[in-house]
Design a protein around this motif. Structure first.
Motif, PDB file in Angstrom:
ATOM      1  N   MET A   1       0.930  -1.118   0.055  1.00 44.36           N
ATOM      2  CA  MET A   1      -0.142  -0.055   0.093  1.00 44.36           C
ATOM      3  C   MET A   1       1.039   1.182  -0.090  1.00 44.36           C
ATOM      4  SD  MET A   1      -2.835   1.300   2.891  1.00 44.36           S
ATOM      5  CE  MET A   1      -3.776  -0.027   2.569  1.00 44.36           C
ATOM      6  N   PRO A   2       0.463   2.183  -0.780  1.00 48.04           N
ATOM      7  CA  PRO A   2       1.203   3.424  -0.817  1.00 48.04           C
ATOM      8  C   PRO A   2       1.225   4.051   0.571  1.00 48.04           C
ATOM      9  CG  PRO A   2      -0.132   3.313  -2.827  1.00 48.04           C
ATOM     10  CD  PRO A   2      -0.519   2.141  -1.865  1.00 48.04           C
ATOM     11  N   GLY A   3       2.459   4.695   0.759  1.00 45.09           N
ATOM     12  CA  GLY A   3       2.373   5.488   2.247  1.00 45.09           C
ATOM     13  C   GLY A   3       1.923   6.887   2.020  1.00 45.09           C
ATOM     14  N   MET A   4       1.980   7.890   3.013  1.00 42.00           N
ATOM     15  CA  MET A   4       1.267   9.134   2.924  1.00 42.00           C
ATOM     16  C   MET A   4       2.312   9.818   1.932  1.00 42.00           C
ATOM     17  SD  MET A   4       0.673  11.881   5.674  1.00 42.00           S
ATOM     18  CE  MET A   4      -0.490  10.839   6.692  1.00 42.00           C
ATOM     19  N   ASP A   5       3.472   9.820   1.944  1.00 38.62           N
ATOM     20  CA  ASP A   5       4.323  10.357   0.943  1.00 38.62           C
ATOM     21  C   ASP A   5       4.203  10.117  -0.496  1.00 38.62           C
ATOM     22  OD1 ASP A   5       5.159  11.603   3.108  1.00 38.62           O
ATOM     23  OD2 ASP A   5       7.052  10.644   3.191  1.00 38.62           O
ATOM     24  N   ASP A   6       3.357   8.989  -0.862  1.00 34.72           N
ATOM     25  CA  ASP A   6       3.082   8.661  -2.065  1.00 34.72           C
ATOM     26  C   ASP A   6       1.752   9.077  -2.616  1.00 34.72           C
ATOM     27  OD1 ASP A   6       4.371   5.519  -1.222  1.00 34.72           O
ATOM     28  OD2 ASP A   6       5.616   7.054  -2.407  1.00 34.72           O
ATOM     29  N   ASP A   7       1.001   9.943  -1.565  1.00 35.48           N
ATOM     30  CA  ASP A   7      -0.354  10.344  -2.234  1.00 35.48           C
ATOM     31  C   ASP A   7      -0.217  11.559  -2.984  1.00 35.48           C
ATOM     32  OD1 ASP A   7      -3.057  11.080  -2.136  1.00 35.48           O
ATOM     33  OD2 ASP A   7      -3.268  11.065   0.031  1.00 35.48           O
ATOM     34  N   ALA A   8      -0.601  11.357  -4.032  1.00 32.81           N
ATOM     35  CA  ALA A   8      -0.626  12.548  -5.231  1.00 32.81           C
ATOM     36  C   ALA A   8      -1.823  12.926  -5.320  1.00 32.81           C
ATOM     37  CB  ALA A   8       0.085  11.944  -6.660  1.00 32.81           C
ATOM     38  N   HIS A  62       9.856  15.963  -5.086  1.00 31.40           N
ATOM     39  CA  HIS A  62       9.102  17.015  -4.513  1.00 31.40           C
ATOM     40  C   HIS A  62       9.771  18.233  -4.055  1.00 31.40           C
ATOM     41  CE1 HIS A  62       5.425  14.492  -3.960  1.00 31.40           C
ATOM     42  NE2 HIS A  62       6.335  13.640  -3.903  1.00 31.40           N
ATOM     43  N   LEU A  63      11.003  17.891  -3.573  1.00 30.21           N
ATOM     44  CA  LEU A  63      11.776  19.075  -2.937  1.00 30.21           C
ATOM     45  C   LEU A  63      12.875  19.941  -3.950  1.00 30.21           C
ATOM     46  CD1 LEU A  63      12.686  20.254  -0.186  1.00 30.21           C
ATOM     47  CD2 LEU A  63      14.504  18.496   0.004  1.00 30.21           C
ATOM     48  N   ARG A  64      12.730  21.199  -3.486  1.00 26.35           N
ATOM     49  CA  ARG A  64      13.821  21.907  -4.113  1.00 26.35           C
ATOM     50  C   ARG A  64      14.601  22.763  -3.192  1.00 26.35           C
ATOM     51  NH1 ARG A  64      11.238  24.040  -9.940  1.00 26.35           N
ATOM     52  NH2 ARG A  64      11.624  22.123 -10.947  1.00 26.35           N
ATOM     53  N   ALA A  65      15.865  23.062  -2.989  1.00 31.16           N
ATOM     54  CA  ALA A  65      16.482  23.730  -2.059  1.00 31.16           C
ATOM     55  C   ALA A  65      17.519  24.768  -2.717  1.00 31.16           C
ATOM     56  CB  ALA A  65      17.161  22.691  -1.298  1.00 31.16           C
ATOM     57  N   ASP A  66      17.549  25.979  -2.288  1.00 29.27           N
ATOM     58  CA  ASP A  66      18.476  26.870  -2.548  1.00 29.27           C
ATOM     59  C   ASP A  66      19.347  27.492  -1.414  1.00 29.27           C
ATOM     60  OD1 ASP A  66      19.766  29.082  -3.584  1.00 29.27           O
ATOM     61  OD2 ASP A  66      17.973  30.502  -4.087  1.00 29.27           O
ATOM     62  N   LEU A  67      20.563  27.219  -1.268  1.00 33.75           N
ATOM     63  CA  LEU A  67      21.162  27.367  -0.171  1.00 33.75           C
ATOM     64  C   LEU A  67      22.120  28.671  -0.419  1.00 33.75           C
ATOM     65  CD1 LEU A  67      22.673  26.554   2.534  1.00 33.75           C
ATOM     66  CD2 LEU A  67      23.912  25.001   1.404  1.00 33.75           C
ATOM     67  N   ARG A  68      22.296  29.366   0.430  1.00 33.42           N
ATOM     68  CA  ARG A  68      22.933  30.758   0.664  1.00 33.42           C
ATOM     69  C   ARG A  68      23.734  31.047   1.897  1.00 33.42           C
ATOM     70  NH1 ARG A  68      20.901  33.915  -3.769  1.00 33.42           N
ATOM     71  NH2 ARG A  68      20.031  32.316  -5.200  1.00 33.42           N
ATOM     72  N   ALA A  90       2.625  16.011   4.003  1.00 32.89           N
ATOM     73  CA  ALA A  90       2.997  15.047   4.845  1.00 32.89           C
ATOM     74  C   ALA A  90       4.783  15.526   4.877  1.00 32.89           C
ATOM     75  CB  ALA A  90       2.805  13.805   4.333  1.00 32.89           C
ATOM     76  N   LEU A  91       5.325  15.774   3.666  1.00 33.64           N
ATOM     77  CA  LEU A  91       6.667  16.049   3.717  1.00 33.64           C
ATOM     78  C   LEU A  91       7.118  17.263   4.356  1.00 33.64           C
ATOM     79  CD1 LEU A  91       7.284  14.990  -0.089  1.00 33.64           C
ATOM     80  CD2 LEU A  91       7.973  13.964   2.032  1.00 33.64           C
ATOM     81  N   ALA A  92       6.062  18.294   4.192  1.00 36.10           N
ATOM     82  CA  ALA A  92       6.446  19.372   4.988  1.00 36.10           C
ATOM     83  C   ALA A  92       6.454  19.221   6.527  1.00 36.10           C
ATOM     84  CB  ALA A  92       5.357  20.456   4.729  1.00 36.10           C
TER      85      ALA A  92
END
Length: 237
Positions: A1-8, A62-68, A90-92
């Motif tokens: 069963m897909p987990g919560m993070d797979d819920d599109a 899902h994630l994008r990051a910008d590091l300064r 869920a990822l947040a």
């Protein structure tokens, strides 16, 4: 069963923002965004490593990051569809738990780093002009919205096309859209008016306000609000 993070499952803008407001995230142009203040790049690299370890390989979708040196900007979105989904909520929550520190989604309008800029092109024939802009800017269609263009590297502002019904020779045909957190929009509008701007229209507020500088060049201040209503018009958001 897909987990919560797979819920599109797509969710409304109202649902998305309501679920993460207290976590320190804000909804901007179909992304959940937050910023973490830093003292150094090394500190940020450590935090980002912890976040990516928590999310695993699935986080890449899902994630994008910008590091300064002074901040780490994180954005969550189901990249394939260009929308925020139940998985992103869920990822947040998971990312917030890893960071375990205050985030800064809002702040002084002069220094607030949580905002997005778009370029809007008015056109009578969108299909005729869009390929030119894609070629000259090196852009590609935005996932989920073929009428908008994005930089594949994620550095340049998005370009979207507003359908015109007739020529408007006395009005500029390219304008900017600045999307800000919903809870700083009125402050941003007030600051622009105090700096010599003119309010051309607030008919679509809270989705957007249309402003102009002293010579009539236009800009829209945009938020996610009121865009879940059927028939809500652009500017994009």
């Amino acid at each position: 069963m897909p987990g919560m993070d797979d819920d599109a499952t797509p969710i409304t803008r109202t649902e998305a923002q309501g679920a993460v407001t207290e976590l320190g995230w804000r909804l901007l142009l179909g992304e959940l965004v937050t910023v973490v203040p830093l003292d150094s790049l090394a500190e940020g690299a450590g935090l980002l490593a912890a976040v990516t370890a928590e999310l695993g390989a699935g986080g890449d979708a899902h994630l994008r990051a910008d590091l300064r040196p002074d901040r780490l900007r994180l954005a969550l979105q189901h990249r394939a569809s260009g929308r925020v989904t139940a998985a992103d909520l869920a990822l947040a929550l998971r990312v917030t738990g890893v960071l375990d520190r205050p985030m800064t989604p809002v702040g002084d309008h002069r220094t607030d780093p949580v905002q997005e800029l778009e370029i809007a092109v008015d056109a009578l024939d969108v299909a005729a002009v869009r390929p030119f802009w894609a070629a000259v800017l090196g852009m590609v269609p935005q996932p989920g919205d073929d009428d908008a263009l994005v930089d594949p590297a994620g550095r340049l502002p998005a370009v979207w096309f507003q359908q015109m019904d007739a020529e408007r020779p006395q009005r500029n045909r390219i304008h900017l859209d600045i999307t800000v957190p919903h809870d700083v929009a009125e402050q941003r509008v007030a600051a622009a008016l105090a700096a010599g701007g003119t309010l051309l229209s607030a008919d679509a507020a809270r989705a957007f306000w249309v402003l102009a500088d002293a010579e009539g060049n236009e800009v829209c201040v945009c938020t996610w609000q009121d865009r879940d209503r059927p028939g809500q018009i652009s500017p994009a958001g």
